[in-house]
Motif scaffolding. Sequence first.
Motif, PDB file in Angstrom:
ATOM      1  N   HIS A 201       0.888 -36.778  42.609  1.00 54.38           N
ATOM      2  CA  HIS A 201       1.122 -37.516  41.123  1.00 54.38           C
ATOM      3  C   HIS A 201       0.987 -38.966  41.173  1.00 54.38           C
ATOM      4  O   HIS A 201       0.117 -39.469  40.494  1.00 54.38           O
ATOM      5  CB  HIS A 201       2.595 -37.251  40.507  1.00 54.38           C
ATOM      6  N   ALA A 202       1.528 -39.523  42.562  1.00 53.20           N
ATOM      7  CA  ALA A 202       1.445 -40.990  42.634  1.00 53.20           C
ATOM      8  C   ALA A 202      -0.150 -41.435  42.840  1.00 53.20           C
ATOM      9  O   ALA A 202      -0.403 -42.594  42.225  1.00 53.20           O
ATOM     10  CB  ALA A 202       2.442 -41.606  43.830  1.00 53.20           C
ATOM     11  N   LEU A 203      -0.535 -40.933  43.593  1.00 50.13           N
ATOM     12  CA  LEU A 203      -2.003 -41.079  43.885  1.00 50.13           C
ATOM     13  C   LEU A 203      -2.904 -40.995  42.568  1.00 50.13           C
ATOM     14  O   LEU A 203      -3.722 -41.733  42.611  1.00 50.13           O
ATOM     15  CB  LEU A 203      -2.471 -39.982  44.936  1.00 50.13           C
ATOM     16  N   HIS A 204      -2.656 -40.047  41.920  1.00 52.03           N
ATOM     17  CA  HIS A 204      -3.310 -39.847  40.559  1.00 52.03           C
ATOM     18  C   HIS A 204      -3.220 -40.978  39.552  1.00 52.03           C
ATOM     19  O   HIS A 204      -4.049 -41.410  39.176  1.00 52.03           O
ATOM     20  CB  HIS A 204      -3.053 -38.467  40.103  1.00 52.03           C
ATOM     21  N   VAL A 205      -1.903 -41.395  39.740  1.00 55.68           N
ATOM     22  CA  VAL A 205      -1.740 -42.505  38.853  1.00 55.68           C
ATOM     23  C   VAL A 205      -2.337 -43.773  39.335  1.00 55.68           C
ATOM     24  O   VAL A 205      -3.210 -44.436  38.423  1.00 55.68           O
ATOM     25  CB  VAL A 205      -0.101 -42.692  38.465  1.00 55.68           C
ATOM     26  N   ALA A 206      -2.189 -43.843  40.738  1.00 57.35           N
ATOM     27  CA  ALA A 206      -2.834 -45.323  41.341  1.00 57.35           C
ATOM     28  C   ALA A 206      -4.608 -45.102  41.020  1.00 57.35           C
ATOM     29  O   ALA A 206      -5.076 -46.212  40.732  1.00 57.35           O
ATOM     30  CB  ALA A 206      -2.832 -44.829  42.692  1.00 57.35           C
ATOM     31  N   ALA A 207      -4.860 -43.963  41.109  1.00 54.57           N
ATOM     32  CA  ALA A 207      -6.678 -43.809  41.068  1.00 54.57           C
ATOM     33  C   ALA A 207      -6.764 -43.808  39.557  1.00 54.57           C
ATOM     34  O   ALA A 207      -7.842 -44.735  39.302  1.00 54.57           O
ATOM     35  CB  ALA A 207      -7.101 -42.546  41.381  1.00 54.57           C
ATOM     36  N   GLN A 208      -6.210 -43.632  38.307  1.00 47.86           N
ATOM     37  CA  GLN A 208      -6.264 -43.591  37.121  1.00 47.86           C
ATOM     38  C   GLN A 208      -6.287 -45.073  36.742  1.00 47.86           C
ATOM     39  O   GLN A 208      -6.812 -45.629  35.940  1.00 47.86           O
ATOM     40  CB  GLN A 208      -5.316 -42.835  36.238  1.00 47.86           C
ATOM     41  N   SER A 209      -5.300 -45.711  37.348  1.00 52.31           N
ATOM     42  CA  SER A 209      -5.145 -47.349  36.871  1.00 52.31           C
ATOM     43  C   SER A 209      -6.229 -48.098  37.365  1.00 52.31           C
ATOM     44  O   SER A 209      -6.215 -48.975  36.840  1.00 52.31           O
ATOM     45  CB  SER A 209      -3.789 -47.813  37.467  1.00 52.31           C
ATOM     46  N   ARG A 210      -6.830 -47.460  38.478  1.00 54.17           N
ATOM     47  CA  ARG A 210      -8.143 -48.368  38.715  1.00 54.17           C
ATOM     48  C   ARG A 210      -9.443 -47.545  38.196  1.00 54.17           C
ATOM     49  O   ARG A 210     -10.584 -47.760  38.732  1.00 54.17           O
ATOM     50  CB  ARG A 210      -8.272 -48.292  40.333  1.00 54.17           C
ATOM     51  N   ASN A 211      -9.192 -46.755  37.109  1.00 54.36           N
ATOM     52  CA  ASN A 211     -10.206 -46.387  36.299  1.00 54.36           C
ATOM     53  C   ASN A 211     -11.340 -45.355  36.949  1.00 54.36           C
ATOM     54  O   ASN A 211     -12.221 -44.976  36.974  1.00 54.36           O
ATOM     55  CB  ASN A 211     -11.297 -47.414  35.723  1.00 54.36           C
ATOM     56  N   ASN A 212     -10.590 -44.461  38.079  1.00 58.76           N
ATOM     57  CA  ASN A 212     -11.261 -43.755  38.886  1.00 58.76           C
ATOM     58  C   ASN A 212     -11.010 -42.224  38.371  1.00 58.76           C
ATOM     59  O   ASN A 212      -9.940 -41.851  38.087  1.00 58.76           O
ATOM     60  CB  ASN A 212     -10.906 -43.382  40.473  1.00 58.76           C
ATOM     61  N   ASP A 213     -12.013 -41.462  37.875  1.00 62.03           N
ATOM     62  CA  ASP A 213     -12.107 -39.985  37.604  1.00 62.03           C
ATOM     63  C   ASP A 213     -13.038 -39.175  38.193  1.00 62.03           C
ATOM     64  O   ASP A 213     -13.244 -38.019  38.031  1.00 62.03           O
ATOM     65  CB  ASP A 213     -12.129 -40.056  36.118  1.00 62.03           C
ATOM     66  N   GLY A 214     -13.815 -39.868  39.165  1.00 61.53           N
ATOM     67  CA  GLY A 214     -14.601 -38.916  40.112  1.00 61.53           C
ATOM     68  C   GLY A 214     -14.434 -38.814  41.548  1.00 61.53           C
ATOM     69  O   GLY A 214     -13.082 -39.104  41.795  1.00 61.53           O
ATOM     70  N   PRO A 215     -15.534 -38.916  42.332  1.00 66.18           N
ATOM     71  CA  PRO A 215     -15.012 -39.076  44.065  1.00 66.18           C
ATOM     72  C   PRO A 215     -14.542 -40.356  44.259  1.00 66.18           C
ATOM     73  O   PRO A 215     -15.010 -41.159  43.738  1.00 66.18           O
ATOM     74  CB  PRO A 215     -16.511 -38.481  44.301  1.00 66.18           C
TER      75      PRO A 215
ATOM     76  N   GLU B  40      -3.796 -33.949  36.419  1.00 69.47           N
ATOM     77  CA  GLU B  40      -3.035 -34.819  37.334  1.00 69.47           C
ATOM     78  C   GLU B  40      -2.793 -34.026  38.577  1.00 69.47           C
ATOM     79  O   GLU B  40      -2.436 -34.669  39.527  1.00 69.47           O
ATOM     80  CB  GLU B  40      -1.669 -34.960  36.465  1.00 69.47           C
ATOM     81  N   GLN B  41      -3.277 -32.626  38.688  1.00 64.41           N
ATOM     82  CA  GLN B  41      -3.097 -31.904  39.861  1.00 64.41           C
ATOM     83  C   GLN B  41      -4.402 -32.291  40.828  1.00 64.41           C
ATOM     84  O   GLN B  41      -4.675 -31.449  41.909  1.00 64.41           O
ATOM     85  CB  GLN B  41      -3.101 -30.256  39.778  1.00 64.41           C
ATOM     86  N   ARG B  42      -5.218 -33.127  40.514  1.00 62.59           N
ATOM     87  CA  ARG B  42      -6.653 -33.257  41.253  1.00 62.59           C
ATOM     88  C   ARG B  42      -6.272 -33.995  42.594  1.00 62.59           C
ATOM     89  O   ARG B  42      -7.501 -33.626  43.667  1.00 62.59           O
ATOM     90  CB  ARG B  42      -7.588 -34.076  40.632  1.00 62.59           C
ATOM     91  N   MET B  43      -5.378 -34.520  43.031  1.00 59.64           N
ATOM     92  CA  MET B  43      -4.988 -35.045  44.402  1.00 59.64           C
ATOM     93  C   MET B  43      -4.250 -33.826  45.174  1.00 59.64           C
ATOM     94  O   MET B  43      -4.021 -34.131  46.401  1.00 59.64           O
ATOM     95  CB  MET B  43      -4.140 -36.310  44.179  1.00 59.64           C
ATOM     96  N   LEU B  44      -3.797 -32.924  44.422  1.00 58.79           N
ATOM     97  CA  LEU B  44      -2.768 -31.986  45.060  1.00 58.79           C
ATOM     98  C   LEU B  44      -3.567 -31.331  46.256  1.00 58.79           C
ATOM     99  O   LEU B  44      -2.806 -31.008  47.153  1.00 58.79           O
ATOM    100  CB  LEU B  44      -2.446 -30.868  44.141  1.00 58.79           C
ATOM    101  N   LEU B  45      -4.790 -30.829  46.436  1.00 61.32           N
ATOM    102  CA  LEU B  45      -5.286 -29.984  47.458  1.00 61.32           C
ATOM    103  C   LEU B  45      -5.153 -30.904  48.815  1.00 61.32           C
ATOM    104  O   LEU B  45      -4.900 -30.493  49.835  1.00 61.32           O
ATOM    105  CB  LEU B  45      -6.683 -29.656  47.074  1.00 61.32           C
ATOM    106  N   GLY B  46      -5.391 -32.183  48.570  1.00 64.91           N
ATOM    107  CA  GLY B  46      -5.752 -33.055  49.828  1.00 64.91           C
ATOM    108  C   GLY B  46      -4.588 -33.297  50.255  1.00 64.91           C
ATOM    109  O   GLY B  46      -4.169 -32.960  51.496  1.00 64.91           O
ATOM    110  N   VAL B  47      -3.429 -33.645  49.457  1.00 66.52           N
ATOM    111  CA  VAL B  47      -2.135 -33.887  49.868  1.00 66.52           C
ATOM    112  C   VAL B  47      -1.668 -32.360  50.466  1.00 66.52           C
ATOM    113  O   VAL B  47      -0.811 -32.655  51.705  1.00 66.52           O
ATOM    114  CB  VAL B  47      -1.193 -34.346  48.729  1.00 66.52           C
ATOM    115  N   ALA B  48      -1.892 -31.338  49.982  1.00 66.32           N
ATOM    116  CA  ALA B  48      -1.332 -30.103  50.509  1.00 66.32           C
ATOM    117  C   ALA B  48      -1.826 -29.889  51.863  1.00 66.32           C
ATOM    118  O   ALA B  48      -1.156 -29.279  52.890  1.00 66.32           O
ATOM    119  CB  ALA B  48      -1.708 -28.901  49.379  1.00 66.32           C
TER     120      ALA B  48
END
Lengths: 248, 225
Positions: A201-215, B40-48
Amino acid sequence: MLIEQSAYANRWRQVAPAAKGLFALGGFIAAFAARAPIAAIAVALLIATTTLVGAGIPFGRYLRVATPALFFLGISCLSLAFSLNLNSDTQALSFHLTPTGMQQVAEVSARSLGALSALLFLVLTTPLIDLIAMLRRLKTPEALLEIMVLSYRMLFVFSEAVHDTLTAQSARLGYATSRLALRSLGDLAANLTLQVWQRAHALHVAAQSRNNDGPLRFLEPVFTNKRRDVAFATAGGSVLVLLAVVLS
Amino acid sequence: MHIMEGFLPVEHAFGWTIASTPFVAYGIYAVKKRIRDNPEQRMLLGVAAAFTFVLSALKLPSVTGSCSHPTGTGLGAILFGPAAMAPIGMVVLLFQALLLAHGGLTTLGANTFSMAIVGPFAAAALFGLARRLKLSFAVSVFIAASMADLLTYVTTSAQLAWAFPDPEGGFVASFAKFAGIFAITQIPLAISEGLLTVVIFNALKRFNARELQDMNLLSRTEVRV
């Protein structure tokens, strides 16, 4: 991780990963193409010597890294060498060595050693991050690459968490008996399990705050002598395949 | 237990890779669909995957006194679902080959099939069945985790027996040899891993019952608030 240390600190760190991949590929083809065990052993020796002398990997470390695989090879060959026979008259099980079994042991162990030496050459000289970049160029599905990139980075975060927790638990005699050890390990893993969701979740928030939604994209290192390296590796790989064919 | 690099003949190595591909592809498809619903689950696989890798490096006190490593397939299958475990398991096995020289690249397909497909699917199916039979949560977890381990090892033995049938006794004799020789390490490991997974879930249940209930792993009556 011993392999990681060698991958970053060997003489061929600056050689293009594509070249090292090509040489290892030559090793795999040679190991599988070798019809006679002696040919596969020669290939294995040549690759191992290249790794030790060329890339400068210490012999002791090489052996330590190869030990688990050699252990598997030992016990599997044991079961290949002996033949199990059920005597229908006496209903008795008997084990005995067979010539076919011994021949198979020689072939399989020679091939495995050849392939293992090729794998060790690749992993001991090339950091994982370079291998992932190589897989990206080979058009590996983006979804798999993303799991690899993320998991490679998170691996060290989790390893540190495990290390710290183990130290804290050991200091409180958490591993004094095997019963306590099981309980401590369970608590450790449960704690780590929760971190999976929290960190994702923290990684997702960090990525989103940098406008990352792709690879996730990273700068790749530049290897200046790529053409020369690839030419050398192609020649080396061809020598391995030729050696396997000639000696067979 | 992973089959080492180069051990399988080339046709078996290719065959198992082809057999594993649809499961991994389906796993990626299923996960992508889940991410579309819950971004919000898109990082889950890598972390898992990192979690499973680190877990498999832990030293488990074994019943026989020897030390072995848990596979984490049962735990992963219950937590993330068996479909997601196929790509996660494949990446973990690839990393084990590349970072620990454990397993191999040519045997990645065969190892993925036994450890990331058969184990997790068996674990999920047995866990579901045990819960439906109203067995307690701990017993269900133990059955799922230990059987996932056992079936992984049985599959590996079958893969080896198929590749190297006994010259006299054929597949059956060869299977008996491989299964017999690996049983010494694998059966105590399965029991230890089953116990460990129960301890993990007990700890999770004690401190994070709500999360387990959200994942539909615990029923409402089992959650004590």
